[in-house]
Design a protein around this motif. Structure first.
Motif, short mmCIF file in Angstrom:
data_model
loop_
_atom_site.label_atom_id
_atom_site.label_comp_id
_atom_site.label_asym_id
_atom_site.label_seq_id
_atom_site.Cartn_x
_atom_site.Cartn_y
_atom_site.Cartn_z
N THR A 36 0.93 -1.23 0.13
CA THR A 36 -0.10 -0.02 -0.02
C THR A 36 0.83 1.14 0.07
O THR A 36 1.78 1.45 0.98
N HIS A 37 0.83 1.84 -0.99
CA HIS A 37 1.58 3.25 -1.01
C HIS A 37 0.58 4.54 -0.68
O HIS A 37 -0.41 4.66 -1.46
N LEU A 38 0.61 4.99 0.32
CA LEU A 38 -0.14 6.00 0.81
C LEU A 38 0.22 7.40 0.40
O LEU A 38 1.56 7.59 0.13
N PRO A 39 -0.76 8.13 -0.24
CA PRO A 39 -0.06 9.42 -0.68
C PRO A 39 0.44 10.13 0.46
O PRO A 39 0.12 10.20 1.41
N ASP A 40 1.28 11.10 -0.02
CA ASP A 40 1.92 12.09 1.03
C ASP A 40 1.19 12.71 1.86
O ASP A 40 1.62 13.02 3.04
N LYS A 41 0.10 13.01 1.30
CA LYS A 41 -1.00 13.79 2.43
C LYS A 41 -1.32 13.15 3.53
O LYS A 41 -1.87 13.77 4.61
N TYR A 42 -1.07 11.80 3.65
CA TYR A 42 -1.32 10.89 4.87
C TYR A 42 -0.03 10.86 5.83
O TYR A 42 -0.25 9.81 6.74
N ALA A 43 1.13 11.37 5.37
CA ALA A 43 2.19 11.34 6.01
C ALA A 43 2.08 11.38 7.85
O ALA A 43 2.68 10.82 8.51
N ASN A 44 1.45 12.27 8.04
CA ASN A 44 1.21 12.39 9.48
C ASN A 44 -0.08 12.09 10.12
O ASN A 44 -0.63 12.49 11.19
N ASN A 45 -0.92 11.36 9.29
CA ASN A 45 -2.28 10.85 9.67
C ASN A 45 -2.06 9.45 10.23
O ASN A 45 -2.35 8.55 9.30
N SER A 46 -2.01 9.48 11.54
CA SER A 46 -1.65 8.06 12.26
C SER A 46 -3.03 7.41 12.20
O SER A 46 -2.76 6.07 12.08
N GLU A 47 -4.23 7.74 12.26
CA GLU A 47 -5.35 7.25 12.17
C GLU A 47 -5.30 6.49 10.85
O GLU A 47 -5.80 5.24 10.77
N HIS A 48 -5.20 7.16 9.87
CA HIS A 48 -5.53 6.40 8.46
C HIS A 48 -4.24 5.54 8.43
O HIS A 48 -4.56 4.42 7.86
N ILE A 49 -2.93 5.66 8.75
CA ILE A 49 -2.26 4.55 8.56
C ILE A 49 -2.58 3.45 9.29
O ILE A 49 -2.32 2.36 9.07
N HIS A 50 -3.03 3.60 10.59
CA HIS A 50 -3.56 2.28 11.51
C HIS A 50 -4.62 1.75 10.91
O HIS A 50 -4.76 0.46 10.77
N THR A 51 -5.45 2.27 10.11
CA THR A 51 -6.62 1.70 9.40
C THR A 51 -6.01 0.84 8.37
O THR A 51 -6.64 -0.24 8.04
N MET A 52 -5.12 1.45 7.48
CA MET A 52 -4.69 0.71 6.36
C MET A 52 -4.05 -0.61 6.97
O MET A 52 -3.72 -1.60 6.31
N ALA A 53 -3.22 -0.56 8.14
CA ALA A 53 -2.47 -1.95 8.70
C ALA A 53 -3.74 -2.85 9.17
O ALA A 53 -3.39 -4.10 9.28
N GLY A 54 -4.93 -2.48 9.48
CA GLY A 54 -5.85 -3.22 9.83
C GLY A 54 -5.21 -4.06 11.01
O GLY A 54 -4.86 -3.25 12.15
N LYS A 55 -5.59 -5.19 11.42
CA LYS A 55 -5.27 -6.08 12.47
C LYS A 55 -3.91 -6.46 12.48
O LYS A 55 -3.63 -7.61 13.36
N ALA A 56 -3.07 -6.49 11.56
CA ALA A 56 -1.68 -6.97 11.36
C ALA A 56 -0.80 -6.45 12.76
O ALA A 56 -1.15 -5.28 13.28
N ARG A 57 0.16 -7.26 12.73
CA ARG A 57 1.21 -6.94 13.79
C ARG A 57 2.15 -5.92 13.21
O ARG A 57 2.56 -6.13 11.81
N ILE A 58 2.27 -4.70 13.70
CA ILE A 58 2.93 -3.74 13.02
C ILE A 58 4.50 -3.59 13.45
O ILE A 58 4.85 -3.54 14.47
#
Length: 143
Positions: A36-58
């Motif tokens: 998953t390549h997130l656009p640069d606009k999400y660089a500081n959006n921790s909530e969106h990054i966590h959503t993309m990771a789902g339930k995986a171990r990070i």
């Protein structure tokens, strides 16, 4: 094993594009790989990054975090695979990952004591995961 790599942005430099494609293509032979390549606009959006990771171990890639040898990374991946856990490696943007993502990560991993350009960090991550996978598979690439 299910392996997910999240990046902020995509490799932009030609050498990095080539390296990224080469190693992620090879890595997909060993794992159920999702990128998953997130656009640069999400660089500081921790909530969106966590959503993309789902339930995986990070696994958060963090400057200054403890490092692993290739063999240790292989053992870690193998352990996670036997536990049936999806593993998500998150590569932040040029400024790194937001603090809440780092704090919530199951593991923090450093790639080098050197500061790496963002594009190179993506290639190094893909290659390190590929190398670790070949070690587990007994492939001679690591030698």
């Amino acid at each position: 094993m299910k392996l997910h790599i999240i990046t902020i942005g995509q490799p932009k430099l030609e050498y990095a594009k080539m390296g990224w494609e080469l190693y992620t293509h090879r890595l997909a032979r060993y794992h159920d790989l999702r990128i998953t390549h997130l656009p640069d606009k999400y660089a500081n959006n921790s909530e969106h990054i966590h959503t993309m990771a789902g339930k995986a171990r990070i696994v958060a890639l963090v400057v200054g975090a403890p490092q692993m040898t290739s063999v240790a990374l292989a053992e870690s991946l193998d352990k996670r695979a036997t536990m049936g856990q999806e593993l998500c490696f998150i590569i932040g943007g040029p400024e790194g990952l937001p603090k809440p993502v780092i704090e919530a990560a199951d593991t923090r991993l450093g790639l080098s004591q050197l500061t790496l350009p963002h594009d190179l960090a993506m290639v190094v991550t893909a290659e390190a995961l590929y190398r670790a996978s070949t070690i587990t598979a007994g492939h001679p690439y690591h030698k």
